[in-house]
Design an enzyme around this catalytic site. Structure first.
Site, PDB file in Angstrom:
ATOM      1  N   ARG A  39      21.841   1.291  73.240  1.00 22.59           N
ATOM      2  CA  ARG A  39      23.149   1.248  72.571  1.00 22.59           C
ATOM      3  C   ARG A  39      24.150   2.213  73.201  1.00 22.59           C
ATOM      4  O   ARG A  39      25.356   1.945  73.202  1.00 22.59           O
ATOM      5  CB  ARG A  39      22.971   1.567  71.083  1.00 22.59           C
ATOM      6  CG  ARG A  39      22.322   0.430  70.310  1.00 22.59           C
ATOM      7  CD  ARG A  39      22.147   0.766  68.852  1.00 22.59           C
ATOM      8  NE  ARG A  39      21.696  -0.389  68.103  1.00 22.59           N
ATOM      9  CZ  ARG A  39      21.375  -0.369  66.810  1.00 22.59           C
ATOM     10  NH1 ARG A  39      21.450   0.768  66.138  1.00 22.59           N
ATOM     11  NH2 ARG A  39      20.979  -1.463  66.201  1.00 22.59           N
ATOM     12  N   GLY A 358      18.606  -6.126  66.990  1.00 21.46           N
ATOM     13  CA  GLY A 358      17.511  -5.550  66.227  1.00 21.46           C
ATOM     14  C   GLY A 358      16.205  -5.498  66.988  1.00 21.46           C
ATOM     15  O   GLY A 358      16.149  -5.163  68.176  1.00 21.46           O
ATOM     16  N   GLY A 381      21.762  -6.914  61.968  1.00 22.47           N
ATOM     17  CA  GLY A 381      22.391  -7.426  60.756  1.00 22.47           C
ATOM     18  C   GLY A 381      23.777  -7.972  61.003  1.00 22.47           C
ATOM     19  O   GLY A 381      24.177  -8.992  60.416  1.00 22.47           O
TER      20      GLY A 381
END
Length: 401
Positions: A39, A358, A381
């Site tokens: 990330r 995820g 999500g």
């Protein structure tokens, strides 16, 4: 969704840009070291763009759940190790702000930033106002910068986060520009393309544990895809809903109820595994491949070899493949074959391959196939919610083109 991007921010020379990033990365529980920097790497193009334009950057993110952590766990949730990794990957010194998220020391650090400088604020959730869309907290953050960039797709669905909603709203009132970063722009472009005019045939692959958590996503996919392959623990939910004995595999009643309306699609659009690997509950070294009922004392842990070959063939024949959810207990090497081979088949595909964030993204990276996918989403999500058509308040705050 036509939102302003980095190129719409105008002249950034000498400007301080507040950038909401998603640095909610996995940490080593003992040392606090960053275990997976995916990330952080995903945010680098936006940060570099802003620095090259002559701006300084004030980056901000949450990390973990400090509100639920013990005092000892909370110590590992500071942004210190993240700042070090961020600076290493960016190849630019990154200053970590004071222990308070906002306050005189942070204001002074922001004011001292020169063009090309980078400041990372402390974990936003160390301030309880972050999750309350608090106007005072929003004002304190807004006072630090001249513009705002949302490059945190993984938290775009968090409509109560001050940094995602209240902060850009405050900047709008002050007449300061707001835009999406390169990462968020790419996420929206890819997903919008999947939902409007995907190349056909379109194949969906759905894994993970709970049907109930993904029922809206599954129904959305069924309206878009030509075929939907099922794997992961939800396999046994479907089987049990059909009356098949799943041995010691735990399946809640609420999961069965969620799966029942989907049974009409099984054998048509929905394909279930024809075989699966089962392991003895009290001795995982004892395994067997099952077709039909799972023996007492055994639980399903992966898709079987026949299913793997069938799913690989389906992937090869598809022009667009959307994958969300591991196909088995991939964290255990012995039960990772299904997930690994599906990732490998997607990486070898000539079609458009999209991995839905995820655990699925972690698996693709773990097996070395992430770079070979068309797109690996940074939001689990958020990916599900956006595909389902939910409107994000965070994106509503960004200026339209």
């Amino acid at each position: 969704m036509a939102k302003k991007t980095l190129n719409d921010l105008g002249d950034l020379k000498g400007k301080k840009v507040l950038v909401r990033v998603d640095f909610n990365v996995p940490l080593d529980k003992k040392t606090g070291a960053v275990k997976n920097d995916r990330r952080i790497r995903a945010a680098l193009p936006t940060i570099k763009h802003l620095l090259d334009a002559g701006a300084s950057v004030i980056a901000m993110s949450h990390l973990g759940r400090p509100e639920k952590a013990t005092p000892e766990e909370r110590k590992n949730l500071t942004m210190d190790k993240v700042a070090a990794k961020f600076g290493e990957l960016l190849a630019v010194p990154v200053t970590k702000a004071a222990s308070d998220v906002v306050g005189p020391a942070v204001t002074a650090a922001a004011a001292a930033l020169k063009p090309g400088g980078v400041l990372l604020l402390e974990n936003l959730r160390f301030d309880p106002r972050e999750q309350k869309n608090d106007p005072e907290f929003a004002a304190a953050l807004a006072a630090l910068g001249d513009a705002y960039v949302n490059d945190a797709f993984g938290t775009c669905q968090n409509d109560k986060d001050t940094s995602m909603v209240g902060l850009p709203a405050n900047l709008k009132a002050a007449g300061k520009p707001r835009a999406i970063g390169l990462l968020v722009a790419k996420e929206l472009e890819i997903i919008d393309g999947l939902m409007t005019e995907p190349k056909r045939p379109v194949l969906g692959i759905m894994g993970g544990a709970k049907v109930s958590d993904k029922i809206a996503f599954i129904n959305t996919l069924l309206a878009k895809v030509d075929h939907l392959l099922i794997g992961g623990k939800m396999t046994y939910t479907f089987l049990k809903a059909q009356g098949v004995n799943v041995g010691a595999t735990r399946v809640g009643d609420e999961e069965i109820e969620a799966a029942k309306p989907l049974l009409a699609h099984v054998g048509k659009k929905i394909t279930l595994p024809v075989d699966y690997v089962a392991a003895k509950s009290d001795d995982l070294l004892q395994t067997q491949v099952c077709e039909g009922p799972i023996p007492a004392g055994f639980e399903g842990v992966d898709i079987g070899p026949k299913t793997i070959e069938h799913y690989k063939a389906q992937i090869k024949e598809s022009a667009t493949i959307i994958w969300n959810g591991p196909l088995g207990w991939f964290e255990q090497t012995a039960f990772a074959r299904g997930t690994q081979y599906i990732a490998e088949a997607m990486a070898a595909s000539a079609g458009v391959t999209v991995v839905g964030g995820g655990e699925t993204a972690e698996a693709a990276e773990q097996f070395g196939f992430a770079e070979k996918m068309t797109h690996v989403s940074t939001g689990g999500g958020a990916f599900l919610a956006y595909v389902e058509g939910k409107k994000f308040q965070s994106l509503a705050q960004i200026d339209d083109k």
